[in-house]
Enzyme design. Structure first.
Site, PDB file in Angstrom:
ATOM      1  N   GLY A 187      36.750 -40.209 -47.607  1.00 49.39           N
ATOM      2  CA  GLY A 187      37.037 -39.701 -48.955  1.00 49.39           C
ATOM      3  C   GLY A 187      35.712 -39.197 -49.811  1.00 49.39           C
ATOM      4  N   SER A 188      35.838 -39.624 -51.024  1.00 49.80           N
ATOM      5  CA  SER A 188      34.764 -38.917 -51.796  1.00 49.80           C
ATOM      6  C   SER A 188      33.474 -39.439 -51.836  1.00 49.80           C
ATOM      7  CB  SER A 188      35.095 -39.076 -53.252  1.00 49.80           C
ATOM      8  OG  SER A 188      36.386 -38.159 -53.670  1.00 49.80           O
ATOM      9  N   THR A 189      33.184 -40.904 -50.971  1.00 48.42           N
ATOM     10  CA  THR A 189      31.972 -41.222 -50.828  1.00 48.42           C
ATOM     11  C   THR A 189      30.947 -40.299 -49.854  1.00 48.42           C
ATOM     12  OG1 THR A 189      32.905 -42.441 -48.941  1.00 48.42           O
ATOM     13  CG2 THR A 189      33.039 -43.613 -50.780  1.00 48.42           C
ATOM     14  N   TYR A 190      31.962 -39.472 -49.389  1.00 48.03           N
ATOM     15  CA  TYR A 190      31.128 -38.415 -48.348  1.00 48.03           C
ATOM     16  C   TYR A 190      30.445 -37.399 -49.268  1.00 48.03           C
ATOM     17  CZ  TYR A 190      30.728 -35.910 -44.253  1.00 48.03           C
ATOM     18  OH  TYR A 190      30.083 -34.899 -42.989  1.00 48.03           O
TER      19      TYR A 190
END
Lengths: 368, 619
Positions: free
Chosen positions: B321-324
């Site tokens: 998800g957005s941690t990427y």
């Protein structure tokens, strides 16, 4: 031309001794490998040993059919070939039970450390026959025998097989003591040995020392060799005067004896045949050794004499060390009992020994 | 040659032969004397010993090493267990004895009988284990009736006891009986069938250290198999104690926070790579495996919908998800497709190849730069970055950051995750990469898969100014007496492929996520400790239009939160995943916040510091 003396001098007594010992071996191996209940029984080993016995007879005949003096010429090539095989074992040998002792050539598993014993005796016989003198062998003259002995002993120690390495050294030492060693040299060697031993002991690592202590005194290893010796002593002792009867041994039957068809086969025999049978076997070995020494005595050339002594020493030490071990008199080492223990390499080696002794015996009048 | 006989008289050879003959005579006489002694003098004693094969060998199990945390809190120890052993040959009437025994133990007697029959053929002198771990009451009964039960013995054996119940169960692992495959692998020398070995986790990884060496006992038994005399004993060498890097208090708190969820959390010290806590929920009880687990309980564990036996921290693979976006930002800045002044306009979506790629914020973020894009997790900004990068450059950076490969923590099995590239897709599916897919990859959706440990290590490296460490679970190994055998040293694996300037920008963005006015993880903010982090929401199914429809729980997105603290000189980095938790900020963020508080608000939170203060290791 065929010489009639070869027939008249043929050593029928030695042949009879060898055949009796071989037959006892087959009978004992049969008992040792079939005692377990069917699934664990290894009857196939008995058939294999019978095959080895047959091959042994052929090898024995081959070993007596040429003039043994040829060996004087061939000693070094034979020695080097055996040494190369030992080297091959160290490099590519089959790992079994923590050491490399076997060379695999197709279906045949072969133990070069058996053959090297004979090769060392050959080389020493050749060398000492040339160098013996009324003054005795000097220290400088001992250089080559020590090298000839140290190379194979070193390679066998690497395997590691301390027992066989020690055996080769003892055989070589026996042959050397037979020829005359100058008194000063002997004293010097003894003194040097006494001085080096403690120093070497200090240099050893702790676990190496422990291994040697265990080797010398099995009670240091109560779960391994110490336990085996107790079971072996129980097996032998419980045979009492007349034994429990053939195939009736109980220690053997329940796998309480380790290596019951190889190193501890004497225990099987002594349990089943008792004092009568075991003492008879020891007497047969004694007769064999005396026969070998008398052949040495009657040889007319130094090469033959030393060779006969060396071969006799080989058979003598193996028998005494193996039987002594099973009775708790000697270190626990993987030395097979000649004629009796299961094993191809050992059977062939013994066959060569007997063949050569016969060879020496029947050609003693053919010196000129 | 004839000179030999001239110069040395024949007498000389004769003398030698006679000497050697005498020596041989002496040697054979000694053998004969010994034989007479053994067979004639001692024969009856040995005969008696042989009748019952009275001298036997008993194996002494080595106590297994303890497993402790860095500060010395015991996690796994040993306790005695009483096993009922039966030697058929000693029993006389085995059926009668087994019948009586079954009555005393209150078990059906065919149960015991079948166990004995099952092991027949091994030789009747081989003892059979009838019942393991009987209670003290049963023990008292059997001991009292000992005389009526020939062949029956009670053996005290060593059992594993996990003191903290299910605490760190996935990490510690469990024991089981050694399997024939294990034995034939050969690496396990000195093991016999029936021995226990570590089957998973630390118990498996450090089995060789923990196991020790068995000892043994030579004993003399009487006709009914009772030990009369111990002849000789070799003590077992106990296994080594293994201290883990984990912090007992943090581990406990973390598991509390995960209770009732299908979730995983990893905390690591960014400066060293030491794992401070590793939790996977739901937990299981390793004590259930001691002495063999029964079929129904095993079935229940394996078929649990939340996969209780899986260590989700290293085996769970989730789209990040957005941690990427940490990776996307790093790649974009390093490849200079953007810089700190680059601004993109977010209208709530990006039209590309005839499709609208939506931002999570429908009404759009307006004009955003890299810092705001991180803080508010603007999808459109990162779509634009990815368009300029292309999938393969992005994949290169992700791999250089340690994603898509095992972290090397040394716990098996560890998942590798997946970082897709155009070559990978062609190989895997046989079709070329679509540019639209690059947009999904940029925000951690699509084919991307990462484990919580991988994300924790990445976050730790960002906080640690780019230095990556190998994650470590082993702190030190000690003998049972406390002597140090081995101490782990931090192992740097290299640096993130990023300049100090790039890292500083990303660090600022991550801090704004938690501490900024409009950061997506404002609720993680605490006053006394500055936390920097990133939320993530990874789709289980494609994002739905409309959005306020009811979504069944198992299709809700997974919630991610990664963070490190305190900003400037981080001492802890964390990754949390809550399966189907929906929003990173609400489901995962608070868990990480509580973990930070637990670890950093404590005096002497650093276990090494605690060690130095107390002055004695372990205990």
């Amino acid at each position: 031309m065929f010489d009639r003396r070869l027939v008249t001098n043929f050593d029928w007594g030695l042949l009879a001794l060898a055949l009796i010992l071989g037959a006892i071996g087959l009978v004992s191996v049969y008992s040792a490998v079939t005692a377990d209940p069917p699934p664990a029984s290894q009857k196939v080993l008995f058939y294999k040993q019978t095959l080895w016995f047959g091959i042994g007879l052929v090898v024995m005949i081959a070993s007596l059919s040429f003039n043994y003096r040829l060996l004087d010429r061939w000693a070094y090539p034979i020695f080097i070939a055996c040494l190369l095989m030992l080297l091959a074992v160290v490099l590519f040998g089959k790992l079994a039970g923590g050491s490399r002792r076997w060379l695999i050539l197709g279906p045949v598993h072969f133990q070069p450390s058996e053959m090297i014993k004979i090769a060392v005796v050959l080389v020493l016989a050749k060398y000492y026959a040339k160098n013996v003198s009324p003054q005795g062998i000097t220290l400088r003259e001992l250089g080559r025998p020590i090298l000839v002995c140290a190379l194979p002993v070193g390679l066998i120690v690497i395997q590691p097989d301390l027992g066989t390495a020690g055996l080769v050294a003892i055989i070589a030492a026996t042959v050397t003591l037979f020829v005359k060693v100058a008194r000063r040299t002997l004293a010097l060697l003894l003194a040097a040995g006494a001085a080096v031993m403690p120093a070497a002991w200090m240099l050893l690592k702790d676990y190496q020392r422990r291994r040697i202590l265990t080797f010398l005194d099995p009670t240091h290893d109560p779960l391994g060799s110490g336990y085996h010796i107790i079971q072996s002593k129980i097996a032998i002792g419980s045979g009492m005067l007349t034994g429990k009867g053939y195939l009736q041994g109980t220690q053997n039957a329940l796998s309480f004896l380790p290596e019951e068809h190889t190193d501890f086969i004497f225990s099987v025999l002594a349990e089943e045949w008792g004092l009568v049978g075991a003492a008879a076997l020891i007497l047969l070995f004694a007769l064999l050794v005396f026969r070998g020494l008398s052949i040495a005595h009657r040889c007319r050339d130094p090469f033959g004499t030393v060779l006969a002594v060396g071969i006799t020493a080989l058979l003598f030490w193996q028998a005494v060390i193996n039987i002594g071990m099973t009775m708790g008199l000697m270190p626990v080492v993987g030395v097979p009992l000649p004629f009796i223990s299961y094993g191809g390499s050992s059977t062939i080696t013994v066959a060569i020994c007997i063949g050569l002794l016969m060879n020496l015996s029947m050609r003693r009048f053919m010196l000129e | 040659m004839n000179q030999y006989f001239k110069s040395t008289d024949a007498d000389w050879v004769k003398q030698r032969i006679v000497g050697f003959s005498l020596f041989a005579l002496l040697a054979f006489s000694a053998l004969l004397a010994r034989l007479v002694y053994l067979q004639a003098v001692m024969g009856e004693d040995y005969q008696r010993l042989s009748v019952n094969n009275s001298i036997r060998l008993q194996i002494i199990d080595p106590p297994r090493g303890l497993i402790l945390d860095a500060g010395g809190v015991k996690l796994a120890e040993n306790r005695p267990s009483f096993d009922v052993i039966f030697t058929p040959k000693d029993a006389g009437d085995a059926r009668r004895v087994l019948g009586d025994l079954a009555a005393y133990l209150q078990v059906p007697d065919d149960d015991l009988l079948s166990r004995v029959k099952h092991t027949r053929g091994l030789g009747a002198f081989r003892p059979v284990v009838l019942r393991q771990d009987i209670g003290r009451d049963a023990l008292a009964v059997v001991e009292a009736r000992k005389v009526d039960l020939p062949g029956v013995q009670v053996d005290v054996r060593i059992r594993r006891n996990y003191l903290q119940g299910s605490l760190a169960a996935h990490l510690i692992g469990y024991l089981g009986e050694v399997s024939p495959e294990d034995l034939s692998r050969g690496a396990l020398t000195g093991l016999r069938g029936g021995d226990t070995i570590g089957k998973s986790g630390v118990e498996r990884e450090f089995d060789a250290l923990l196991r020790g060496e068995p000892g043994g006992r030579q004993v003399e038994v009487n006709a009914s198999g009772q030990v009369m005399r111990v002849l000789n004993t070799v003590a077992a060498r106990p296994g080594h104690n293994v201290h883990l890097t984990i912090d007992h208090m943090l581990q406990e708190r973390t598991e509390q926070l995960l209770e009732g969820l299908a979730a995983a959390a990893v905390a690591v010290d960014p400066r060293t790579g030491r794992i401070l806590a590793m939790a996977s929920s739901p937990p299981f009880s390793p004590n259930a495996f001691v002495g063999g687990i029964d079929a129904p309980r095993w079935e229940a564990m394996v078929s649990h919908p939340f996969r209780a036996l899986e260590n989700k921290a290293i085996q769970g693979e989730y789209p990040p998800g957005s941690t990427y976006k940490i990776v996307t930002a790093l790649a974009g800045l390093e490849e200079k497709v953007i810089d700190e002044t680059s601004v993109f306009d977010c209208a709530g979506f990006l039209s590309f190849a005839g499709r609208d790629y939506r931002c999570w914020k429908k009404e759009g973020h307006g004009r955003v730069d890299i810092r705001r894009a991180m803080a508010e997790s603007c999808d459109v900004f990162f779509y634009r970055v990815a368009q300029r990068l292309g999938v393969d450059r992005l994949a290169w950076y992700a791999k250089a950051c340690g994603l898509g490969a095992a972290t090397g923590i040394g716990l098996e099995p560890e998942s590798r995750g997946l970082i897709p590239s155009s070559v990978w897709k062609k190989k895997r599916f046989g079709v070329p990469w679509q540019d639209g897919e690059t947009l999904s990859i940029a925000i951690g959706q699509g084919y991307n898969l990462t484990t919580p440990l991988q994300m924790a290590m990445l976050t730790a490296a960002v906080g640690n100014d780019g230095v990556r460490h190998r994650p470590q679970i082993l702190d030190r190994v000690e003998t049972m007496e406390g002597a140090l055998v081995h101490r782990s040293q931090p192992e740097a694996l290299g640096k993130l492929p990023a300049s100090p300037r790039t890292l500083a920008l990303i660090q600022q963005g991550l801090s704004a996520v938690v501490n900024g006015e409009r950061g997506t993880a404002r609720r993680v903010h605490i006053n006394d400790i500055e936390i920097a982090g990133k939320t993530g929401t990874s789709q289980v199914v494609g994002r739905r239009e409309g959005g306020d429809d009811y979504t069944p729980p198992h299709l809700r997105p997974h919630a991610w939160f990664v963070c490190y603290a305190p900003v400037g000189s981080p001492r802890i980095a964390i990754a949390v995943v809550v399966e189907n938790g929906e929003h990173g900020s609400s489901a995962a963020g608070p868990i990480a916040r509580e973990m930070v508080k637990t670890y950093l608000r404590r005096p002497a939170a650093d276990p090494r510091l605690a060690l130095e203060m107390s002055g004695t290791p372990g205990g």
